[in-house]
Design a protein around this motif. Structure first.
Motif, PDB file in Angstrom:
ATOM      1  N   SER A   1      -7.224   5.936   3.515  1.00  0.00           N
ATOM      2  CA  SER A   1      -8.369   5.966   4.423  1.00  0.00           C
ATOM      3  C   SER A   1      -7.905   5.601   5.829  1.00  0.00           C
TER       4      SER A   1
ATOM      5  N   GLU B   1      -7.152   1.927   5.973  1.00  0.00           N
ATOM      6  CA  GLU B   1      -5.845   1.543   5.423  1.00  0.00           C
ATOM      7  C   GLU B   1      -4.727   1.880   6.405  1.00  0.00           C
TER       8      GLU B   1
ATOM      9  N   ARG C   1      -6.619  16.986  -0.661  1.00  0.00           N
ATOM     10  CA  ARG C   1      -7.657  16.976   0.368  1.00  0.00           C
ATOM     11  C   ARG C   1      -8.044  18.361   0.850  1.00  0.00           C
TER      12      ARG C   1
END
Length: 198
Positions: A39, A42, A117
């Protein structure tokens, strides 16, 4: 006459470049360590910057993935650009197989991350298709016309030398890199047996 930039402005730019580099490095480190979908929070934490700083340098996560892709491509470009070695086209394919093993091993965590993703990112889906197309075109460039005319055979060669096959051997079958490379060589040899040596 324009005045030279003040040290204060230069210092701000240097800090900005440093923050951007730290963010990209953090993204690369997280993915390499096995975090396939880090993320922004992070990334900011590992980079030692604020979350707002991440989005000040990168408008969205796609932009950060783009930077990651460019960094990895620069790393493998010298391997990609070297012409394959071998007296025959078959020997050159074995050299391509060995080279792809090294490249795929290097890029594996990053490509898996981007692939996961890509179903929610138009950019990453386009980039995935670009990579598959480049692999296909690079292989076709070293095949004789008679072999290229065998569409099913060429598709089979692409499967043998694909990243998907490498990922299956390395991750799903849990083979060591040298074991996976040996399987690819065996499959390639079996596939090439249908065409005469030249």
């Amino acid at each position: 006459m324009s005045r030279p930039a003040t040290p204060r402005v230069d210092g701000r730019r240097a800090r900005s470049r440093s923050s951007r580099a730290k963010i990209v490095a953090a993204m690369l480190d997280l993915v390499a360590a096995g975090n396939v979908a880090p993320s922004a929070g992070e990334v900011a934490e590992v980079a030692g910057v604020g979350l707002r700083s991440v989005f000040r340098h990168f408008k969205d996560m796609d932009a950060l993935y783009r930077e990651m892709t460019e960094a990895i491509e620069l790393q493998v470009l010298p391997i990609l650009m070297r012409p394959p070695e071998g007296a025959t086209w078959q020997q050159r394919l074995f050299d391509i197989a060995a080279r792809r093993a090294r490249i795929f091993e290097t890029i594996m965590p990053y490509r898996i991350s981007a692939s996961l993703r890509r179903f929610e990112s138009a950019y990453l889906m386009d980039d995935h298709r670009r990579m598959v197309r480049l692999e296909t075109e690079a292989l076709a460039a070293h095949l004789p016309l008679a072999v290229r005319a065998d569409e099913a055979g060429v598709r089979g060669l692409n499967v043998v030398l694909s990243f998907a096959t490498w990922e299956l051997l390395r991750r799903d079958q849990n083979l060591a890199p040298e074991e996976a490379a040996a399987v690819v060589r065996r499959m390639l040899g079996d596939a090439l047996a249908r065409w005469p040596e030249d």
